[in-house]
Design a protein around this motif. Structure first.
Motif, short mmCIF file in Angstrom:
data_model
loop_
_atom_site.label_atom_id
_atom_site.label_comp_id
_atom_site.label_asym_id
_atom_site.label_seq_id
_atom_site.Cartn_x
_atom_site.Cartn_y
_atom_site.Cartn_z
N PHE A 189 0.82 -1.20 0.00
CA PHE A 189 0.00 0.00 0.00
C PHE A 189 0.86 1.25 0.00
O PHE A 189 1.90 1.32 0.67
CB PHE A 189 -0.91 0.02 1.22
CG PHE A 189 -2.19 -0.74 1.03
CD1 PHE A 189 -3.20 -0.23 0.23
CD2 PHE A 189 -2.37 -1.97 1.63
CE1 PHE A 189 -4.38 -0.93 0.05
CE2 PHE A 189 -3.54 -2.68 1.46
CZ PHE A 189 -4.55 -2.16 0.66
N GLU A 190 0.42 2.24 -0.76
CA GLU A 190 1.07 3.55 -0.81
C GLU A 190 0.01 4.62 -0.65
O GLU A 190 -1.14 4.43 -1.09
CB GLU A 190 1.79 3.73 -2.15
CG GLU A 190 2.86 2.68 -2.43
CD GLU A 190 3.43 2.80 -3.84
OE1 GLU A 190 2.90 3.63 -4.61
OE2 GLU A 190 4.38 2.06 -4.16
N PRO A 191 0.34 5.77 -0.02
CA PRO A 191 -0.65 6.84 0.12
C PRO A 191 -1.15 7.30 -1.24
O PRO A 191 -0.39 7.37 -2.21
CB PRO A 191 0.13 7.95 0.83
CG PRO A 191 1.27 7.26 1.49
CD PRO A 191 1.63 6.11 0.61
N ALA A 192 -2.42 7.62 -1.31
CA ALA A 192 -3.02 8.12 -2.56
C ALA A 192 -3.07 9.64 -2.53
O ALA A 192 -3.29 10.25 -1.48
CB ALA A 192 -4.41 7.54 -2.75
N GLY A 193 -2.87 10.25 -3.69
CA GLY A 193 -2.95 11.69 -3.81
C GLY A 193 -3.65 12.08 -5.09
O GLY A 193 -4.07 11.21 -5.87
N PRO A 194 -3.81 13.38 -5.35
CA PRO A 194 -4.51 13.83 -6.56
C PRO A 194 -3.91 13.29 -7.85
O PRO A 194 -4.62 13.08 -8.83
CB PRO A 194 -4.38 15.36 -6.48
CG PRO A 194 -4.16 15.66 -5.04
CD PRO A 194 -3.38 14.51 -4.50
N GLY A 195 -2.59 13.04 -7.85
CA GLY A 195 -1.95 12.57 -9.08
C GLY A 195 -1.93 11.05 -9.22
O GLY A 195 -1.44 10.54 -10.23
N THR A 196 -2.47 10.34 -8.23
CA THR A 196 -2.48 8.87 -8.29
C THR A 196 -3.38 8.39 -9.42
O THR A 196 -4.53 8.82 -9.53
CB THR A 196 -2.96 8.27 -6.97
OG1 THR A 196 -2.08 8.69 -5.91
CG2 THR A 196 -2.98 6.75 -7.03
N VAL A 197 -2.86 7.49 -10.25
CA VAL A 197 -3.64 6.91 -11.35
C VAL A 197 -3.83 5.42 -11.06
O VAL A 197 -2.86 4.68 -10.87
CB VAL A 197 -2.92 7.10 -12.70
CG1 VAL A 197 -3.73 6.44 -13.82
CG2 VAL A 197 -2.72 8.59 -13.00
N LEU A 198 -5.07 4.99 -11.03
CA LEU A 198 -5.38 3.60 -10.72
C LEU A 198 -5.24 2.72 -11.96
O LEU A 198 -5.47 3.18 -13.09
CB LEU A 198 -6.81 3.49 -10.17
CG LEU A 198 -7.11 4.35 -8.93
CD1 LEU A 198 -8.56 4.16 -8.51
CD2 LEU A 198 -6.17 3.99 -7.79
N ALA A 199 -4.87 1.47 -11.71
CA ALA A 199 -4.69 0.51 -12.80
C ALA A 199 -5.52 -0.74 -12.51
O ALA A 199 -5.87 -1.00 -11.36
CB ALA A 199 -3.20 0.14 -12.93
N PRO A 200 -5.85 -1.51 -13.53
CA PRO A 200 -6.57 -2.77 -13.30
C PRO A 200 -5.77 -3.67 -12.36
O PRO A 200 -4.55 -3.76 -12.46
CB PRO A 200 -6.65 -3.39 -14.71
CG PRO A 200 -6.52 -2.22 -15.64
CD PRO A 200 -5.60 -1.27 -14.96
#
Length: 220
Positions: A189-200
């Motif tokens: 797990f890594e912190p999520a931010g506005p620039g985080t892009v999710l992948a399948p």
């Protein structure tokens, strides 16, 4: 603020919940005084816990002789015997143990424990039942209620969010939840931010009001 994580703990009641707690605290390097009224239970744990004794925790003199007033933290893990649970908790409060945790088997039991001195009340069976119900009935991979209104759920991302930076997805406005962490298919797990892009294949942790977390998970 002083680190209290390794301060000694008294655990009273060594059935399934209490024994598991005492053993886990010991594994974490915490000095545990474990107490139970059943000699057989104490004997079974004597090789795994350094300090485990047979005593009647509803006897204030027995608690004094064991040095319980010298502890600042105690857990009353007695569940089914409500009278013993309540009396033991009240005695710990009388002995001025500052931080008392107590197991409850019902909301009514829990309210009584709080009124007589327990600072923290836990409902192991109730909490686990709610958690499993959410996992069985929905698309959640994990689920934890933080309080009566808010929860965190581990889910896969909806297809419409894949490939879109979270800052552009408008999660709070669209779903009423926030993505607080992301776990790629390979990695932690890594912190999520506005620039985080999710992948399948990603897993995400979402935080919000319980009803909104449930609604979001149903839409996955």
């Amino acid at each position: 603020m002083a680190d209290r994580s390794n301060e000694p703990v008294v655990v009273i009641g060594l059935a399934r919940f209490g024994s598991a707690l005492a053993l886990e605290l010991t594994e974490r390097g915490v000095d545990v005084l474990a107490i139970d009224s059943n000699p057989r239970t104490v004997q079974d744990l004597s090789g795994r816990l350094a300090h485990v004794v047979t005593a009647d925790a509803t006897d204030i003199e027995a608690l004094r002789q064991l040095g319980v007033p010298d502890f600042s933290r105690a857990v009353v893990a007695i569940g089914t015997n409500m009278e013993a649970s309540i009396l033991t908790t009240s005695l710990l409060a009388e002995l001025e143990v500052a931080d008392i945790w107590a197991k409850a088997v019902s909301r009514r039991h829990g309210r009584i424990l709080e009124r007589i001195g327990a600072r923290h009340v836990v409902y192991p069976e109730y909490d686990m039942g709610e958690r499993v119900a959410h996992l069985v009935s929905g698309h959640m991979q994990d689920y934890v209620e933080l309080d009566e209104a808010h929860a965190i759920a581990k889910v896969g991302p909806p297809g419409e969010l894949v490939g879109v930076p979270l800052g552009e997805a408008g999660m709070p406005a669209r779903y009423g939840v926030d993505v607080i962490a992301v776990k790629p298919a390979e990695g932690g797990f890594e912190p999520a931010g506005p620039g985080t892009v999710l992948a399948p294949g990603d897993a995400i942790l979402v935080l919000g009001r319980i009803s909104r977390v449930e609604r979001f998970a149903d839409a996955v």
